[in-house]
Motif scaffolding. Sequence first.
Motif, PDB file in Angstrom:
ATOM      1  N   THR A 163     -34.151 -82.375 -54.271  1.00 41.34           N
ATOM      2  CA  THR A 163     -32.985 -82.109 -54.928  1.00 41.34           C
ATOM      3  C   THR A 163     -32.742 -80.786 -54.892  1.00 41.34           C
ATOM      4  N   ARG A 164     -31.744 -80.168 -55.761  1.00 42.38           N
ATOM      5  CA  ARG A 164     -31.169 -78.537 -55.606  1.00 42.38           C
ATOM      6  C   ARG A 164     -32.625 -77.784 -56.285  1.00 42.38           C
ATOM      7  N   HIS A 214     -28.405 -83.678 -59.510  1.00 45.52           N
ATOM      8  CA  HIS A 214     -28.957 -84.948 -60.313  1.00 45.52           C
ATOM      9  C   HIS A 214     -28.049 -86.279 -60.481  1.00 45.52           C
ATOM     10  N   SER A 215     -26.829 -85.695 -60.803  1.00 48.72           N
ATOM     11  CA  SER A 215     -25.890 -86.389 -61.201  1.00 48.72           C
ATOM     12  C   SER A 215     -25.319 -87.484 -59.995  1.00 48.72           C
ATOM     13  N   LEU A 216     -25.239 -86.883 -58.783  1.00 47.45           N
ATOM     14  CA  LEU A 216     -24.779 -87.662 -57.825  1.00 47.45           C
ATOM     15  C   LEU A 216     -26.062 -88.212 -57.063  1.00 47.45           C
ATOM     16  N   LEU A 217     -27.242 -87.876 -57.283  1.00 51.90           N
ATOM     17  CA  LEU A 217     -28.381 -88.780 -56.823  1.00 51.90           C
ATOM     18  C   LEU A 217     -28.565 -89.918 -57.588  1.00 51.90           C
ATOM     19  N   GLU A 271     -35.776 -86.870 -66.911  1.00 45.15           N
ATOM     20  CA  GLU A 271     -34.996 -86.660 -68.276  1.00 45.15           C
ATOM     21  C   GLU A 271     -33.686 -87.110 -68.043  1.00 45.15           C
ATOM     22  N   TYR A 272     -33.041 -86.555 -67.014  1.00 47.75           N
ATOM     23  CA  TYR A 272     -31.652 -87.248 -67.018  1.00 47.75           C
ATOM     24  C   TYR A 272     -31.585 -88.795 -66.677  1.00 47.75           C
TER      25      TYR A 272
END
Length: 239
Positions: A10-11, A20-23, A51-52
């Motif tokens: 990821t980033r 993370h939102s898109l993943l 955590e997300y």
Amino acid sequence: MIRLETHCHTRYSKDSLLLHSLLYIKCRLCHIDAIAICEHNNILGALKFKEYCSKRKNKVFVIVGEEIMTSSGEIIGLYLNEEIPAGLSCDETIDRIISQGGVVYVPHPYDEKRAKTVLSEDCIRLNSHRIDCMECYNGRNVDENYGIQQTRIADKYGLVKVVGSDAHTLMEIGRNYMEVKSVPLNSSEFRDVIKRCTFHTKPCIKLAHKVTKVAKLMKMIVKGNFNEIYRVINRKIKK
């Protein structure tokens, strides 16, 4: 059956911009139930994504991993609790993964395009008794022969074979994964389920490699690493 995707970035990796939102959305759309986040030389991205996901109603199980650059090439540790620094010897890196109760995972053991990051075969040979699994296919293989050679190396040393996504971009998520009987909640369960899994693979999206290069360049510009940018451009010109 459970869809398990391993070796994703990821980033928080130097060459990825994946949010993370898109993943999370892509994992849900592609029915990925468990995913191993393996940033380059850090576990922060995996911890943050874990955590997300924990705050979402529809959970995605996150395996905390790290793709570690050793003095002999890259090794992945899964189910880590502590970050392992880059630059250690192959032996010490494996020692540190094992001391955490982690899984020792060898990514892309053969790749002509990434020869500088491929773990040396001497290291694989000497540590085969301590390696839990090895990629027989990597989602970023630009040539089908790489997968053939990766399988050959795994078979040569009697290692359990896995499929690694190596996704750095949104377009790569959900293409290369394993179907397993249950979500591997710990390292023991991971070692068990990969022995009886089904591989699902698709050819490399070559555009993703170009996106990765742009991402890496953008991050160097933002950080003001202009000397490094100069060195990269100079190497390209000399070729």
